[in-house]
Design an enzyme around this catalytic site. Structure first.
Site, PDB file in Angstrom:
ATOM      1  N   CYS A  76     -10.169 -11.575  -2.377  1.00  0.00           N
ATOM      2  CA  CYS A  76     -11.251 -10.665  -2.740  1.00  0.00           C
ATOM      3  C   CYS A  76     -11.650 -10.926  -4.190  1.00  0.00           C
ATOM      4  CB  CYS A  76     -10.819  -9.216  -2.547  1.00  0.00           C
ATOM      5  SG  CYS A  76      -9.534  -8.681  -3.697  1.00  0.00           S
ATOM      6  N   GLU A 105       0.849  -1.192   0.000  1.00  0.00           N
ATOM      7  CA  GLU A 105       0.000   0.000   0.000  1.00  0.00           C
ATOM      8  C   GLU A 105       0.886   1.244   0.000  1.00  0.00           C
ATOM      9  OE1 GLU A 105      -3.404  -2.275   2.727  1.00  0.00           O
ATOM     10  OE2 GLU A 105      -2.287  -0.561   3.532  1.00  0.00           O
ATOM     11  N   GLU A 111      -2.176 -11.647  -3.797  1.00  0.00           N
ATOM     12  CA  GLU A 111      -2.252 -12.623  -4.888  1.00  0.00           C
ATOM     13  C   GLU A 111      -1.647 -12.054  -6.172  1.00  0.00           C
ATOM     14  OE1 GLU A 111      -5.706 -13.499  -2.071  1.00  0.00           O
ATOM     15  OE2 GLU A 111      -4.626 -11.742  -2.820  1.00  0.00           O
ATOM     16  N   HIS A 117      -2.328  -6.254  -4.418  1.00  0.00           N
ATOM     17  CA  HIS A 117      -2.871  -7.305  -3.563  1.00  0.00           C
ATOM     18  C   HIS A 117      -1.869  -8.456  -3.468  1.00  0.00           C
ATOM     19  CE1 HIS A 117      -7.325  -5.974  -3.914  1.00  0.00           C
ATOM     20  NE2 HIS A 117      -6.536  -4.975  -4.299  1.00  0.00           N
TER      21      HIS A 117
END
Length: 363
Positions: free
Chosen positions: A104, A66, A79, A77
């Site tokens: 997600c 982030e 993944e 993310h």
């Protein structure tokens, strides 16, 4: 940070499993908690760790990244990090995935870019490693929209070999903006400094120089500031040498990344190469999703490589090179410039636009 924490060779993985009285599938969830400690999640404070087993027997780690000061969609993310880590290291296929939290919808969609994505086996650990009930991805995305809806079977997918046919022209090293600044270091860096530098070149070189000197460098020159002086403070006085030595390699690594870019939906391949103040170089390729929004930009992909190779704070990144297709419908330059300006304000950013198999190469 140790690169071995993001990539575990097959022989080491087998040894780790044996020493722990586990098989490889049991080993994966046991590594998830340690993967979470590598996350960089200063906004959410919610570290996510993903550990995957590739077809070669190597184990890869993915974490979320982030970036404070930027919109949330710039985030990476876990993944996505994992898949990019596989791509950077030439892993042809992901077979098993253990993750600390349920993927997600964004990540479930991104995983669809893999060949036979529905067969990837995943496990949600939720902080524990007792449950080893791996399930196929199609169980959490049973009716996926993906490449098969938009592409033919012959089109290479994510992690598969490809070449986008971009080429570079040969650029005289003596016309490098970094070397030009050094060569003209005795010139007065007043508002006329750009004019002074251009006077030292032939008429044929002036137009090319104007294209190559980035706006950020021109701004520093016109403000009477030295690029090297700003960066040398954090790089032990070696910035000029690093840039001069590695500029050609940076450009060609960015080109290679652009040629490996997964951009079948827009036809807009791009790649980025980064260098830190220790001379470490890494690169990343733009990766598209059939659903568009889960696509991963080339700077984010290069930052995955940077973190995976043991890179420190982003402020240590001193230069970045973007290569992208000229006139593309999807362009990375402005977004890349914004991201780099926020995470590493002193980073020198250069852009080259290419035509596929053009005799003129990149400009």
């Amino acid at each position: 940070m140790d690169r071995s924490r993001f990539v575990i060779e097959s022989s080491e993985a087998e040894s780790m499993a044996k020493n722990s009285d586990l098989n490889l599938l049991q080993l994966l969830p046991s590594l998830v908690k340690s993967a979470q400690t590598l996350a960089r999640s200063p906004i959410s404070n919610f570290p996510v760790g993903a550990v995957g087993l590739g077809s070669t027997g190597r184990i890869f780690t993915g974490v979320n990244l982030e970036f404070p000061g930027l919109p949330l969609h710039h985030s990476v993310h876990a993944e996505q990090f994992l898949i990019t880590n596989l791509a950077v290291h030439g892993e042809p296929r992901l077979r098993y995935l253990a993750v600390s939290a349920a993927p997600c919808g964004h990540c479930r969609q991104f995983l669809q870019e893999l060949r036979c994505a529905s067969d990837v086996q995943f496990l949600i650990t939720d902080g524990g490693s007792e449950n080893l009930d791996f399930k196929p991805l199609f169980e959490i995305l049973p009716n996926p929209f993906g490449p098969r809806d938009l592409l033919d079977e012959q089109t290479p997918l994510l992690l598969e070999k490809k070449s986008n046919g971009l080429s570079l022209s040969t650029i005289d090293a003596n016309q490098s903006p970094f070397l030009l600044e050094k060569r003209n270091k005795n010139l007065s860096l007043s508002n006329d400094s750009k004019h002074n530098i251009r006077l030292s070149l032939s008429n044929d070189s002036k137009h090319q120089l104007d294209q190559q000197i980035s706006p950020s460098l021109l701004e520093r020159l016109n403000n009477g500031l030295s690029l090297s002086n700003q960066l040398d403070e954090q790089c032990n006085g070696t910035v000029y040498e690093l840039l001069a030595k590695n500029e050609f390699e940076l450009k060609n690594l960015a080109l290679k990344a652009a040629n490996n870019s997964h951009a079948p939906y827009s036809g807009s391949p791009s790649g980025v190469a980064l260098m830190d103040c220790d001379g470490g170089i890494c690169s990343g390729s733009y990766m598209e999703s059939a659903a568009y929004n889960p696509s991963l930009g080339p700077v984010q992909a290069a930052l995955v490589a940077y973190v995976a190779r043991g890179g420190g704070g982003y402020e240590r990144i001193v230069t970045a090179v973007l290569v992208e297709k000229g006139g593309a419908v999807v362009r990375q330059e402005d977004t890349a410039r914004l991201l780099l300006k926020v995470i590493s304000p002193k980073c020198e950013f250069r852009v080259f636009h290419c035509d596929a198999w053009s005799s003129n190469g990149c400009k």
